[in-house]
Design a protein around this motif. Structure first.
Motif, PDB file in Angstrom:
ATOM      1  N   VAL A  64       0.856  -1.184   0.000  1.00 10.34           N
ATOM      2  CA  VAL A  64       0.000   0.000   0.000  1.00 10.34           C
ATOM      3  C   VAL A  64       0.893   1.235   0.000  1.00 10.34           C
ATOM      4  O   VAL A  64       1.843   1.325   0.792  1.00 10.34           O
ATOM      5  N   ALA A  65       0.607   2.170  -0.892  1.00 12.56           N
ATOM      6  CA  ALA A  65       1.379   3.413  -0.976  1.00 12.56           C
ATOM      7  C   ALA A  65       0.639   4.519  -0.228  1.00 12.56           C
ATOM      8  O   ALA A  65      -0.585   4.653  -0.355  1.00 12.56           O
ATOM      9  N   THR A  66       1.366   5.265   0.576  1.00 11.29           N
ATOM     10  CA  THR A  66       0.780   6.427   1.250  1.00 11.29           C
ATOM     11  C   THR A  66       1.374   7.706   0.662  1.00 11.29           C
ATOM     12  O   THR A  66       2.407   7.674  -0.001  1.00 11.29           O
ATOM     13  N   ALA A  67       0.707   8.818   0.927  1.00 16.52           N
ATOM     14  CA  ALA A  67       1.104  10.089   0.315  1.00 16.52           C
ATOM     15  C   ALA A  67       1.948  10.953   1.235  1.00 16.52           C
ATOM     16  O   ALA A  67       1.956  12.188   1.093  1.00 16.52           O
ATOM     17  N   HIS A  68       2.671  10.341   2.167  1.00 19.86           N
ATOM     18  CA  HIS A  68       3.571  11.131   3.013  1.00 19.86           C
ATOM     19  C   HIS A  68       4.579  11.877   2.134  1.00 19.86           C
ATOM     20  O   HIS A  68       5.112  11.314   1.176  1.00 19.86           O
ATOM     21  N   HIS A  69       4.837  13.124   2.487  1.00 19.89           N
ATOM     22  CA  HIS A  69       5.715  13.960   1.666  1.00 19.89           C
ATOM     23  C   HIS A  69       6.803  14.598   2.523  1.00 19.89           C
ATOM     24  O   HIS A  69       6.893  14.332   3.736  1.00 19.89           O
ATOM     25  N   ALA A  70       7.621  15.426   1.888  1.00 20.29           N
ATOM     26  CA  ALA A  70       8.787  15.996   2.571  1.00 20.29           C
ATOM     27  C   ALA A  70       8.391  16.865   3.762  1.00 20.29           C
ATOM     28  O   ALA A  70       9.090  16.889   4.789  1.00 20.29           O
ATOM     29  N   ASP A  71       7.278  17.588   3.658  1.00 18.78           N
ATOM     30  CA  ASP A  71       6.851  18.427   4.781  1.00 18.78           C
ATOM     31  C   ASP A  71       6.415  17.572   5.969  1.00 18.78           C
ATOM     32  O   ASP A  71       6.635  17.959   7.126  1.00 18.78           O
ATOM     33  N   ASP A  72       5.782  16.430   5.695  1.00 17.78           N
ATOM     34  CA  ASP A  72       5.464  15.499   6.781  1.00 17.78           C
ATOM     35  C   ASP A  72       6.747  15.038   7.472  1.00 17.78           C
ATOM     36  O   ASP A  72       6.797  14.913   8.701  1.00 17.78           O
ATOM     37  N   GLN A  73       7.776  14.773   6.677  1.00 18.20           N
ATOM     38  CA  GLN A  73       9.055  14.325   7.227  1.00 18.20           C
ATOM     39  C   GLN A  73       9.651  15.390   8.148  1.00 18.20           C
ATOM     40  O   GLN A  73      10.150  15.086   9.240  1.00 18.20           O
ATOM     41  N   VAL A  74       9.607  16.639   7.719  1.00 14.69           N
ATOM     42  CA  VAL A  74      10.158  17.743   8.514  1.00 14.69           C
ATOM     43  C   VAL A  74       9.405  17.866   9.836  1.00 14.69           C
ATOM     44  O   VAL A  74      10.003  18.006  10.911  1.00 14.69           O
ATOM     45  N   GLU A  75       8.071  17.813   9.770  1.00  9.63           N
ATOM     46  CA  GLU A  75       7.260  17.924  10.988  1.00  9.63           C
ATOM     47  C   GLU A  75       7.563  16.773  11.948  1.00  9.63           C
ATOM     48  O   GLU A  75       7.710  16.986  13.162  1.00  9.63           O
ATOM     49  N   THR A  76       7.680  15.570  11.414  1.00 10.99           N
ATOM     50  CA  THR A  76       7.977  14.410  12.252  1.00 10.99           C
ATOM     51  C   THR A  76       9.345  14.548  12.908  1.00 10.99           C
ATOM     52  O   THR A  76       9.514  14.281  14.112  1.00 10.99           O
TER      53      THR A  76
END
Length: 229
Positions: free
Chosen positions: A33-45
């Protein structure tokens, strides 16, 4: 009454989502399953975990591939910015889904997201790159911990012995594996850290059904005796 903190609610909601996805994937015969996590999600995490004092594994952030709740998850959009994806969606005429909790200031992620809008001096792409470097370091620590388990940990009677002079980051990884092998449940990283700190201070400690004892140059791990009712 037990008051459940925000972190517990968010974590349980995340687990429920992935369990539901895993069930759907199994019924559909879908392997990934592919999710739409992106670079901004990475920064926030990354910033959320940095603010909580996370170690290498936590600061490595969102991985491009992961196995969660018996589900193989891939995240092909981690190198894309949120704005870039929004432009693509709008150009296609697709309707995006908006989750109101993303703007709820009761949650850490929403507060960090709002703060990032004001902090134009931060470079999200550089932060995401740092998370990727830490993911590489996390993989290297796992690689070494596996080899220590295979070639260095030894049986001493009914206990397993681990050299007491391992670098702390490696000791945490190996002890986690030892607890998983002979213990019960899956202790949190902070609990494992406290166990290692107790051993380093020469104290006996118990966690997840395992008793750990410091010795001359080694730490020994064995099943804790059953409690009498």
């Amino acid at each position: 009454m037990i008051e459940i903190g925000e972190g517990n609610v968010s974590e349980r909601a995340r687990e429920a989502r992935y369990e539901a996805l895993a069930g759907w994937a199994a019924r559909q015969g879908v392997s990934h399953v592919a999710t739409a996590h992106h670079a901004d999600d990475q920064v926030e995490t990354f910033l959320m975990r940095l603010n909580r004092g996370s170690g290498v594994a936590g600061l490595a952030g969102i991985r491009k591939r992961a196995r969660i709740s018996a589900l193989e998850v891939i995240r092909p959009l981690l190198d894309w910015r949120r704005a870039e994806l929004a432009e693509l969606v709008e150009a296609r005429g697709w309707m995006s889904v908006d989750d109101p909790s993303n703007r709820d200031p009761r949650y850490d992620r929403a507060r960090i997201r709002a703060a990032l809008i004001e902090a134009d001096w931060l470079d999200p792409e550089a932060i995401a790159a740092s998370a990727a470097h830490l993911a590489d370091a996390d993989t290297a620590l796992d690689w070494m911990a596996d080899r220590i388990m295979a070639g260095t940990v030894r049986a001493v009677g009914d206990r397993l012995a681990l050299p007491a002079d391992l670098p702390r980051a490696l000791a945490l990884r190996v002890v986690a594996r030892l607890l998983g092998q002979i213990g019960e449940g899956a202790p949190r990283g902070s609990e494992i850290a406290r166990l290692c700190d107790a051993l380093a201070a020469g104290k006996v400690a118990t966690l997840a059904g395992v008793v750990a004892r410091p010795g001359k140059g080694v730490w020994r791990f064995g099943k804790a005796p059953e409690r009498r009712g």
